[in-house]
Design an enzyme around this catalytic site. Structure first.
Site, short mmCIF file in Angstrom:
data_model
loop_
_atom_site.label_atom_id
_atom_site.label_comp_id
_atom_site.label_asym_id
_atom_site.label_seq_id
_atom_site.Cartn_x
_atom_site.Cartn_y
_atom_site.Cartn_z
CG ASP A 211 -3.04 14.45 -4.56
OD1 ASP A 211 -4.00 13.74 -4.18
OD2 ASP A 211 -2.42 14.25 -5.63
CG HIS B 257 -9.04 13.74 -2.44
ND1 HIS B 257 -8.02 13.75 -3.36
CD2 HIS B 257 -9.52 12.47 -2.45
CE1 HIS B 257 -7.89 12.54 -3.91
NE2 HIS B 257 -8.80 11.75 -3.36
CG ASN C 74 -12.57 10.02 -5.47
OD1 ASN C 74 -13.61 10.58 -5.81
ND2 ASN C 74 -11.39 10.55 -5.69
CG HIS D 249 -4.43 -0.72 4.99
ND1 HIS D 249 -3.86 -0.10 3.89
CD2 HIS D 249 -5.44 -1.48 4.51
CE1 HIS D 249 -4.50 -0.49 2.80
NE2 HIS D 249 -5.46 -1.32 3.15
CB CYS E 214 -0.92 -0.01 1.22
SG CYS E 214 -1.82 1.53 1.45
CG HIS F 225 -7.20 8.92 0.11
ND1 HIS F 225 -7.24 7.59 -0.25
CD2 HIS F 225 -7.47 9.62 -1.02
CE1 HIS F 225 -7.52 7.49 -1.54
NE2 HIS F 225 -7.67 8.71 -2.03
P1 5GP Z 1 -8.18 8.53 -5.19
O1 5GP Z 1 -8.60 8.45 -6.61
O2 5GP Z 1 -7.74 7.19 -4.65
O3 5GP Z 1 -9.20 9.19 -4.32
O4 5GP Z 1 -6.93 9.51 -5.18
C1 5GP Z 1 -5.63 9.12 -4.86
C2 5GP Z 1 -4.81 10.38 -4.78
O5 5GP Z 1 -3.53 10.03 -4.27
C3 5GP Z 1 -4.57 11.07 -6.13
O6 5GP Z 1 -5.02 12.42 -6.05
C4 5GP Z 1 -3.06 10.96 -6.34
O7 5GP Z 1 -2.51 12.10 -6.96
C5 5GP Z 1 -2.54 10.78 -4.93
N1 5GP Z 1 -1.31 10.00 -4.85
C6 5GP Z 1 -1.08 8.77 -5.41
N2 5GP Z 1 0.16 8.34 -5.13
C7 5GP Z 1 0.72 9.29 -4.35
C8 5GP Z 1 2.01 9.41 -3.74
O8 5GP Z 1 2.89 8.54 -3.84
N3 5GP Z 1 2.25 10.53 -3.01
C9 5GP Z 1 1.31 11.51 -2.87
N4 5GP Z 1 1.65 12.58 -2.14
N5 5GP Z 1 0.09 11.44 -3.43
C10 5GP Z 1 -0.20 10.34 -4.16
ZN ZN Z 2 -2.39 1.32 3.61
#
Ligand code: 5GP
Ligand code: ZN
Length: 121
Positions: A30, A99, A86, A46, A4, A97
């Site tokens: 992000d 946003h 999401n 987690h 993860c 998470h």
């Molecule tokens: P989801 O679609 O799962 O709600 O969004 C995942 C978010 O995690 C995306 O906005 C993406 O840019 C961010 N993200 C994915 N991998 C990483 C990472 O390694 N570091 C950071 N800081 N953000 C990440």
């Molecule tokens: Zn995790």
């Protein structure tokens, strides 16, 4: 969880631009912001998605989010904030998470995350 990406960030195995951290949550920028100041509020344990989020963690996130809102308004002066969670196919990282996405009117060009991070940290 070993594979993860957010667990790896929480363990410090992958670097992140951290805004806030305590024993329950970590908040970091992000990597691919939708708008300037886009950050993620992530529980340290987690939890796959919002259906698994326990009340105690949810309450804590709610408290932290209000503090972050004050900081974001103070440092970035947005016109509003979108809070996005999401789920299903829209959730790409399967570690819960929230946003926090500041929004600006008119919409601002996205600048380098480091410029925003310097204002927020
Ligand atoms: P989801 O679609 O799962 O709600 O969004 C995942 C978010 O995690 C995306 O906005 C993406 O840019 C961010 N993200 C994915 N991998 C990483 C990472 O390694 N570091 C950071 N800081 N953000 C990440
Ligand atoms: Zn995790």
């Amino acid at each position: 969880m070993d594979d993860c990406v957010f667990c790896k960030i929480i363990k410090g195995e992958i670097p992140s631009k951290t805004i806030y951290e305590d024993e329950i949550v970590k908040v970091f920028m992000d990597i691919n912001p939708d708008d300037n100041g886009h950050m993620l509020i992530v529980p340290k344990k987690h939890i796959a998605d919002f259906t698994e989020l326990d009340d105690e963690t949810a309450l804590h996130i709610n408290k932290i989010v209000k503090e972050l809102k004050d900081k974001v308004y103070d440092r970035l002066n947005p016109d509003g904030i979108r809070f996005v969670n999401n789920y299903g196919v829209y959730q790409l990282v399967k570690h819960y998470h929230l946003h926090l996405i500041p929004c600006y009117e008119p919409k601002q060009p996205i600048v380098d995350v480091d410029i925003i991070y310097d204002k927020l940290k």
